[in-house]
Design a protein around this motif. Structure first.
Motif, PDB file in Angstrom:
ATOM      1  N   LEU A  38       0.841  -1.188   0.000  1.00  0.00           N
ATOM      2  CA  LEU A  38       0.000   0.000   0.000  1.00  0.00           C
ATOM      3  C   LEU A  38       0.879   1.243   0.000  1.00  0.00           C
ATOM      4  O   LEU A  38       1.928   1.275   0.645  1.00  0.00           O
ATOM      5  N   LEU A  51      -9.404   4.972  -2.237  1.00  0.00           N
ATOM      6  CA  LEU A  51      -8.584   3.784  -2.479  1.00  0.00           C
ATOM      7  C   LEU A  51      -8.571   3.513  -3.972  1.00  0.00           C
ATOM      8  O   LEU A  51      -9.608   3.588  -4.627  1.00  0.00           O
ATOM      9  N   ARG A  52      -7.377   3.177  -4.505  1.00  0.00           N
ATOM     10  CA  ARG A  52      -7.285   2.852  -5.920  1.00  0.00           C
ATOM     11  C   ARG A  52      -6.274   1.741  -6.115  1.00  0.00           C
ATOM     12  O   ARG A  52      -5.150   1.813  -5.613  1.00  0.00           O
ATOM     13  N   VAL A  53      -6.666   0.695  -6.834  1.00  0.00           N
ATOM     14  CA  VAL A  53      -5.743  -0.390  -7.154  1.00  0.00           C
ATOM     15  C   VAL A  53      -4.956   0.005  -8.392  1.00  0.00           C
ATOM     16  O   VAL A  53      -5.531   0.224  -9.463  1.00  0.00           O
ATOM     17  N   VAL A  60      -1.676  -0.809  -3.986  1.00  0.00           N
ATOM     18  CA  VAL A  60      -2.909  -0.080  -3.706  1.00  0.00           C
ATOM     19  C   VAL A  60      -2.522   1.312  -3.223  1.00  0.00           C
ATOM     20  O   VAL A  60      -1.696   1.458  -2.319  1.00  0.00           O
ATOM     21  N   VAL A  77      -8.859   1.790   5.251  1.00  0.00           N
ATOM     22  CA  VAL A  77      -8.580   0.589   4.458  1.00  0.00           C
ATOM     23  C   VAL A  77      -9.290  -0.614   5.074  1.00  0.00           C
ATOM     24  O   VAL A  77      -9.885  -1.433   4.360  1.00  0.00           O
ATOM     25  N   HIS A  80     -12.888  -1.100   4.246  1.00  0.00           N
ATOM     26  CA  HIS A  80     -13.154  -1.495   2.860  1.00  0.00           C
ATOM     27  C   HIS A  80     -12.357  -2.740   2.478  1.00  0.00           C
ATOM     28  O   HIS A  80     -12.043  -2.960   1.315  1.00  0.00           O
ATOM     29  N   ASP A  81     -12.061  -3.549   3.477  1.00  0.00           N
ATOM     30  CA  ASP A  81     -11.253  -4.748   3.244  1.00  0.00           C
ATOM     31  C   ASP A  81     -11.906  -5.683   2.214  1.00  0.00           C
ATOM     32  O   ASP A  81     -11.232  -6.209   1.328  1.00  0.00           O
ATOM     33  N   TRP A  83     -14.105  -4.974  -0.231  1.00  0.00           N
ATOM     34  CA  TRP A  83     -14.023  -4.384  -1.577  1.00  0.00           C
ATOM     35  C   TRP A  83     -12.625  -4.517  -2.138  1.00  0.00           C
ATOM     36  O   TRP A  83     -12.432  -4.890  -3.308  1.00  0.00           O
ATOM     37  N   LEU A  84     -11.630  -4.240  -1.291  1.00  0.00           N
ATOM     38  CA  LEU A  84     -10.253  -4.269  -1.748  1.00  0.00           C
ATOM     39  C   LEU A  84      -9.828  -5.672  -2.166  1.00  0.00           C
ATOM     40  O   LEU A  84      -9.222  -5.866  -3.229  1.00  0.00           O
ATOM     41  N   ARG A  85     -10.165  -6.668  -1.368  1.00  0.00           N
ATOM     42  CA  ARG A  85      -9.775  -8.037  -1.702  1.00  0.00           C
ATOM     43  C   ARG A  85     -10.483  -8.529  -2.960  1.00  0.00           C
ATOM     44  O   ARG A  85      -9.916  -9.300  -3.740  1.00  0.00           O
ATOM     45  N   ARG A  87     -11.317  -6.624  -5.520  1.00  0.00           N
ATOM     46  CA  ARG A  87     -10.629  -5.989  -6.629  1.00  0.00           C
ATOM     47  C   ARG A  87      -9.283  -6.657  -6.907  1.00  0.00           C
ATOM     48  O   ARG A  87      -8.893  -6.837  -8.066  1.00  0.00           O
TER      49      ARG A  87
END
Length: 255
Positions: A38, A51-53, A60, A77, A80-81, A83-85, A87
């Motif tokens: 990150l 947050l942006r991948v 990230v 973060v 939004h765990d 959503w992040l995983r 993505r």
């Protein structure tokens, strides 16, 4: 991208802190349990955390207003765990330039063949991309070859298209841009991503036509799109745009 607008009092406090000091340089944000690094980036213009991948850089990015603490960023973060995983799971795998790997050249797959005894420059022969030298230099040699090919192909097409509308290209620059495939300055300088050489020829041709059209129309008006279509093979701009939208993330994973 996910984002959250903070409560008004908190936002006002952050704006005051923003005026007090400039944003700090981007830095690593340590959070255990995530399979990807990150990067924390402060922005004087940000009014919320986002947050942006970044598929191209393999990380990230957490963008926050100036003054937001790392603790707040970590909590954001964490909220939004899921959503992040999701993505990250959908992100295409890394596609390194290595012996035996397949790499598209103008949309046609070519297998990288490394031979330390090979003499001469990296080149394409009979559906293969031939690379000499030491194994540790294969990735750089492949990238250098593709960048040079992109420069040749994009420069030639840009100047031919510009001449057809009575415009002049001041210079063509090849870069590894991550947010756009091409750009045109008010001085007539065009810039393109070298990764366009990986795309099918109609896609590359469209991007060149798009930027050359900006030499006459520095906007996206109906007149611009009509000119762009006239500079694009087959006059079809929608299919190339759709292709880039569907495949752009994968292109950023090569190399």
């Amino acid at each position: 991208m996910v984002q959250r607008r903070p409560p008004l009092p908190a936002l006002l406090r952050r704006r005051k802190r923003s005026a007090a000091r400039p944003p700090q340089p981007p830095r690593a944000l340590e959070i255990s349990g995530l399979p990807i690094p990150l990067e924390l980036r402060e922005s004087a213009r940000a009014t919320r955390m986002t947050l942006r991948v970044d598929a191209g850089r393999g990380l990230v990015q957490v963008v926050v207003p100036v003054g937001v603490s790392e603790t707040d960023a970590r909590q954001f973060v964490g909220r939004h765990d899921g959503w992040l995983r999701a993505r990250l799971a959908a992100m295409p795998p890394s596609l390194p330039f290595a012996d035996g790997a397949s790499v598209p050249y103008l949309g046609v797959d070519h297998v990288i063949r490394h031979d330390p005894a090979l003499r001469g420059p990296t080149r394409i022969e009979e559906g293969a991309l031939l690379v000499g030298g030491q194994p540790e230099h294969v990735a750089r040699r492949v990238r250098d070859f593709l960048t040079a090919e992109a420069k040749r192909e994009l420069s030639t097409r840009a100047r031919v298209k510009a001449e057809s509308i009575g415009a002049r290209v001041a210079a063509v620059t090849i870069r590894d841009t991550r947010s756009r495939w091409g750009s045109c300055s008010s001085t007539g300088r065009l810039s393109f991503s070298w990764r366009l050489i990986l795309t099918p020829e109609p896609v590359l041709d469209y991007v060149v036509g798009h930027e050359v059209a900006h030499l006459r129309e520095m906007n996206h008006s109906p007149r611009f799109w009509a000119l762009c279509a006239s500079l694009t093979a087959g006059r079809d701009v929608e299919l190339p745009r759709a292709w880039l939208k569907a495949n752009g993330t994968r292109l950023l994973r090569y190399g």
